[in-house]
Motif scaffolding. Structure first.
Motif, PDB file in Angstrom:
ATOM      1  N   SER A  36      10.056  -3.291  -1.345  1.00 47.86           N
ATOM      2  CA  SER A  36       8.746  -3.995  -1.309  1.00 47.86           C
ATOM      3  C   SER A  36       7.466  -3.138  -1.531  1.00 47.86           C
ATOM      4  O   SER A  36       7.680  -2.059  -1.353  1.00 47.86           O
ATOM      5  CB  SER A  36       8.689  -4.563   0.125  1.00 47.86           C
ATOM      6  N   TYR A  37       6.498  -3.859  -1.910  1.00 52.95           N
ATOM      7  CA  TYR A  37       5.214  -3.074  -2.689  1.00 52.95           C
ATOM      8  C   TYR A  37       4.070  -3.468  -1.859  1.00 52.95           C
ATOM      9  O   TYR A  37       3.427  -4.491  -1.858  1.00 52.95           O
ATOM     10  CB  TYR A  37       5.141  -3.219  -3.926  1.00 52.95           C
ATOM     11  N   LEU A  38       3.237  -2.574  -1.153  1.00 53.36           N
ATOM     12  CA  LEU A  38       2.231  -2.754  -0.226  1.00 53.36           C
ATOM     13  C   LEU A  38       1.148  -1.812  -0.677  1.00 53.36           C
ATOM     14  O   LEU A  38       1.096  -1.053  -1.388  1.00 53.36           O
ATOM     15  CB  LEU A  38       2.426  -2.573   0.971  1.00 53.36           C
ATOM     16  N   THR A  39      -0.269  -2.636  -0.927  1.00 52.23           N
ATOM     17  CA  THR A  39      -1.287  -1.934  -1.160  1.00 52.23           C
ATOM     18  C   THR A  39      -2.346  -2.150   0.089  1.00 52.23           C
ATOM     19  O   THR A  39      -2.620  -3.259   0.199  1.00 52.23           O
ATOM     20  CB  THR A  39      -1.990  -2.422  -2.389  1.00 52.23           C
ATOM     21  N   LEU A  40      -2.559  -1.121   0.530  1.00 51.86           N
ATOM     22  CA  LEU A  40      -3.511  -1.046   1.838  1.00 51.86           C
ATOM     23  C   LEU A  40      -5.049  -1.278   1.392  1.00 51.86           C
ATOM     24  O   LEU A  40      -5.343  -1.012   0.317  1.00 51.86           O
ATOM     25  CB  LEU A  40      -3.050   0.222   2.661  1.00 51.86           C
ATOM     26  N   LYS A  41      -5.900  -1.490   2.480  1.00 57.59           N
ATOM     27  CA  LYS A  41      -7.294  -1.655   2.290  1.00 57.59           C
ATOM     28  C   LYS A  41      -7.928  -0.401   1.573  1.00 57.59           C
ATOM     29  O   LYS A  41      -8.952  -0.322   1.012  1.00 57.59           O
ATOM     30  CB  LYS A  41      -7.902  -2.209   3.366  1.00 57.59           C
ATOM     31  N   ASP A  42      -7.518   0.862   2.051  1.00 55.46           N
ATOM     32  CA  ASP A  42      -8.047   2.112   1.506  1.00 55.46           C
ATOM     33  C   ASP A  42      -7.713   2.433   0.034  1.00 55.46           C
ATOM     34  O   ASP A  42      -7.956   3.424  -0.286  1.00 55.46           O
ATOM     35  CB  ASP A  42      -7.944   3.201   2.211  1.00 55.46           C
ATOM     36  N   GLY A  43      -6.704   1.460  -0.532  1.00 56.30           N
ATOM     37  CA  GLY A  43      -6.403   1.889  -1.941  1.00 56.30           C
ATOM     38  C   GLY A  43      -5.022   2.506  -1.818  1.00 56.30           C
ATOM     39  O   GLY A  43      -4.322   2.426  -3.187  1.00 56.30           O
ATOM     40  N   THR A  44      -4.399   2.697  -0.802  1.00 60.33           N
ATOM     41  CA  THR A  44      -3.211   3.561  -0.614  1.00 60.33           C
ATOM     42  C   THR A  44      -2.009   2.688  -1.216  1.00 60.33           C
ATOM     43  O   THR A  44      -2.006   1.371  -0.586  1.00 60.33           O
ATOM     44  CB  THR A  44      -2.801   4.030   0.627  1.00 60.33           C
ATOM     45  N   GLU A  45      -1.032   3.030  -2.066  1.00 62.05           N
ATOM     46  CA  GLU A  45       0.084   2.155  -2.463  1.00 62.05           C
ATOM     47  C   GLU A  45       1.373   2.675  -1.680  1.00 62.05           C
ATOM     48  O   GLU A  45       1.386   3.855  -1.862  1.00 62.05           O
ATOM     49  CB  GLU A  45       0.128   2.401  -3.886  1.00 62.05           C
ATOM     50  N   VAL A  46       1.982   1.963  -1.050  1.00 66.14           N
ATOM     51  CA  VAL A  46       3.067   2.136  -0.251  1.00 66.14           C
ATOM     52  C   VAL A  46       4.333   1.416  -0.742  1.00 66.14           C
ATOM     53  O   VAL A  46       4.313   0.086  -0.875  1.00 66.14           O
ATOM     54  CB  VAL A  46       2.939   1.970   1.122  1.00 66.14           C
ATOM     55  N   GLN A  47       5.479   1.778  -0.950  1.00 65.08           N
ATOM     56  CA  GLN A  47       6.708   1.192  -1.129  1.00 65.08           C
ATOM     57  C   GLN A  47       7.836   1.386  -0.120  1.00 65.08           C
ATOM     58  O   GLN A  47       7.838   2.702   0.235  1.00 65.08           O
ATOM     59  CB  GLN A  47       7.192   1.308  -2.468  1.00 65.08           C
ATOM     60  N   GLY A  48       8.571   0.350   0.020  1.00 64.52           N
ATOM     61  CA  GLY A  48       9.807   0.777   0.851  1.00 64.52           C
ATOM     62  C   GLY A  48      10.633  -0.572   1.290  1.00 64.52           C
ATOM     63  O   GLY A  48      10.271  -1.336   0.721  1.00 64.52           O
ATOM     64  N   TYR A  49      11.506  -0.559   2.237  1.00 61.08           N
ATOM     65  CA  TYR A  49      12.362  -1.675   2.558  1.00 61.08           C
ATOM     66  C   TYR A  49      11.844  -2.185   3.743  1.00 61.08           C
ATOM     67  O   TYR A  49      11.465  -1.662   4.903  1.00 61.08           O
ATOM     68  CB  TYR A  49      13.788  -1.131   2.675  1.00 61.08           C
ATOM     69  N   ILE A  80      -3.528  -4.112   5.515  1.00 60.89           N
ATOM     70  CA  ILE A  80      -2.918  -4.531   3.914  1.00 60.89           C
ATOM     71  C   ILE A  80      -3.956  -5.401   3.186  1.00 60.89           C
ATOM     72  O   ILE A  80      -4.360  -6.507   3.650  1.00 60.89           O
ATOM     73  CB  ILE A  80      -1.678  -5.242   4.150  1.00 60.89           C
ATOM     74  N   GLU A  81      -4.092  -4.955   2.064  1.00 57.21           N
ATOM     75  CA  GLU A  81      -4.935  -5.856   0.952  1.00 57.21           C
ATOM     76  C   GLU A  81      -4.172  -6.795   0.491  1.00 57.21           C
ATOM     77  O   GLU A  81      -4.469  -8.045   0.179  1.00 57.21           O
ATOM     78  CB  GLU A  81      -5.541  -4.920   0.076  1.00 57.21           C
ATOM     79  N   PHE A  82      -3.108  -6.485  -0.262  1.00 63.99           N
ATOM     80  CA  PHE A  82      -2.022  -7.219  -0.549  1.00 63.99           C
ATOM     81  C   PHE A  82      -0.650  -6.646  -0.745  1.00 63.99           C
ATOM     82  O   PHE A  82      -0.394  -5.502  -0.680  1.00 63.99           O
ATOM     83  CB  PHE A  82      -2.449  -7.739  -2.253  1.00 63.99           C
ATOM     84  N   MET A  83       0.479  -7.632  -0.858  1.00 64.83           N
ATOM     85  CA  MET A  83       1.900  -7.056  -0.890  1.00 64.83           C
ATOM     86  C   MET A  83       2.782  -8.011  -1.693  1.00 64.83           C
ATOM     87  O   MET A  83       2.328  -9.175  -1.742  1.00 64.83           O
ATOM     88  CB  MET A  83       2.159  -6.911   0.280  1.00 64.83           C
ATOM     89  N   TYR A  84       3.707  -7.459  -2.136  1.00 60.84           N
ATOM     90  CA  TYR A  84       5.021  -8.260  -2.905  1.00 60.84           C
ATOM     91  C   TYR A  84       6.227  -7.920  -2.155  1.00 60.84           C
ATOM     92  O   TYR A  84       6.534  -6.729  -2.105  1.00 60.84           O
ATOM     93  CB  TYR A  84       5.207  -7.621  -4.384  1.00 60.84           C
ATOM     94  N   LEU A  85       6.831  -8.920  -1.531  1.00 60.70           N
ATOM     95  CA  LEU A  85       7.956  -8.747  -0.882  1.00 60.70           C
ATOM     96  C   LEU A  85       9.111  -9.680  -1.634  1.00 60.70           C
ATOM     97  O   LEU A  85       8.784 -10.580  -2.271  1.00 60.70           O
ATOM     98  CB  LEU A  85       7.920  -9.398   0.372  1.00 60.70           C
TER      99      LEU A  85
END
Length: 234
Positions: A36-49, A80-85
């Motif tokens: 899954s792919y998350l972009t946080l409000k501070d611009g940090t991009e996070v990916q994980g399960y 979270i700003e947006f995410m793809y699940l």
């Protein structure tokens, strides 16, 4: 039995394809084995399960993610700003069938079309008018492939008309009777089937004769066509 379901699902996909764009069915279950792919409000991009997705009255309250190195982290919708699940099971089949992503002139450039084509479900942080209160919520976008001017969000409390099933298993979502809709980035407001009459239709699409002049017979089932016609006015 599974083979029959897949054959019917493929047929539904063909029908949807011939009819062009449509709104996605909302997804409720997600794969724990695909990133899954998350972009946080501070611009940090996070990916994980995805480990867990906590909901209350249909709304996401917490996202629990495990990194590829095994680190577990909890995120609130406010982070979270947006995410793809990645949907799982029948949600995945429905999601992959629902929308054709070939209408570039209607597409929101900020949305990752490659992830959409891969069947991912898109959520974003949005300001939503819930009765008399404005709330910042993490909402599923049901038209990510053509959301440049108008965004349609899943209403977690929406009732649906009958869906098509095979062997008691639903393989195509019914027509929801309400959505939250945002035009031009404005606060999303509730739009219901029973209220989508001529007066509200004209107010919603005011100034766009491509919609008000063409669709004199207002039909809830033609909401997608109305959105696309409105985009032609922009």
């Amino acid at each position: 039995m599974l083979k029959q379901i897949l054959l019917v699902t493929a047929f539904i996909g063909l029908v949807l394809g011939l009819n062009g764009q449509s709104l996605e069915n909302p997804s409720f279950s997600f794969s724990h084995k695909k990133l899954s792919y998350l972009t946080l409000k501070d611009g940090t991009e996070v990916q994980g399960y995805i480990k867990d997705l906590d909901r209350k009255k249909g709304l996401i309250e917490e996202v629990k993610l495990e990194s590829e190195k095994g680190k577990k982290t909890k995120y609130s919708p406010a982070d979270i700003e947006f995410m793809y699940l990645p949907p799982s099971g029948f949600d995945k089949m429905n999601s992959a069938l629902d929308v054709m992503y070939d209408a570039q002139k209607w597409a929101d450039d900020s949305v990752d079309s490659d992830l959409l084509k891969d069947g991912y479900t898109y959520f974003e942080n949005a300001m939503v008018q819930v009765k008399k209160k404005k709330m910042e919520l993490l909402m599923q976008v049901l038209n990510p492939g053509f959301s440049k001017d108008v965004k349609v969000y899943h209403d977690p409390l929406a009732k649906e008309s009958a869906s098509l099933g095979v062997g008691g298993i639903s393989v195509a979502g019914g027509n929801a009777k309400s959505y939250y809709v945002s035009k031009g980035g404005a606060t999303a407001t509730l739009l219901t089937k029973k209220d989508y009459k001529k007066s509200e239709f004209d107010a919603m699409w005011k100034g766009c004769k491509a919609v008000t002049g063409k669709y004199s017979d207002v039909k809830w089932t033609e909401l997608v066509q109305h959105i696309m016609a409105y985009s032609e006015c922009k």
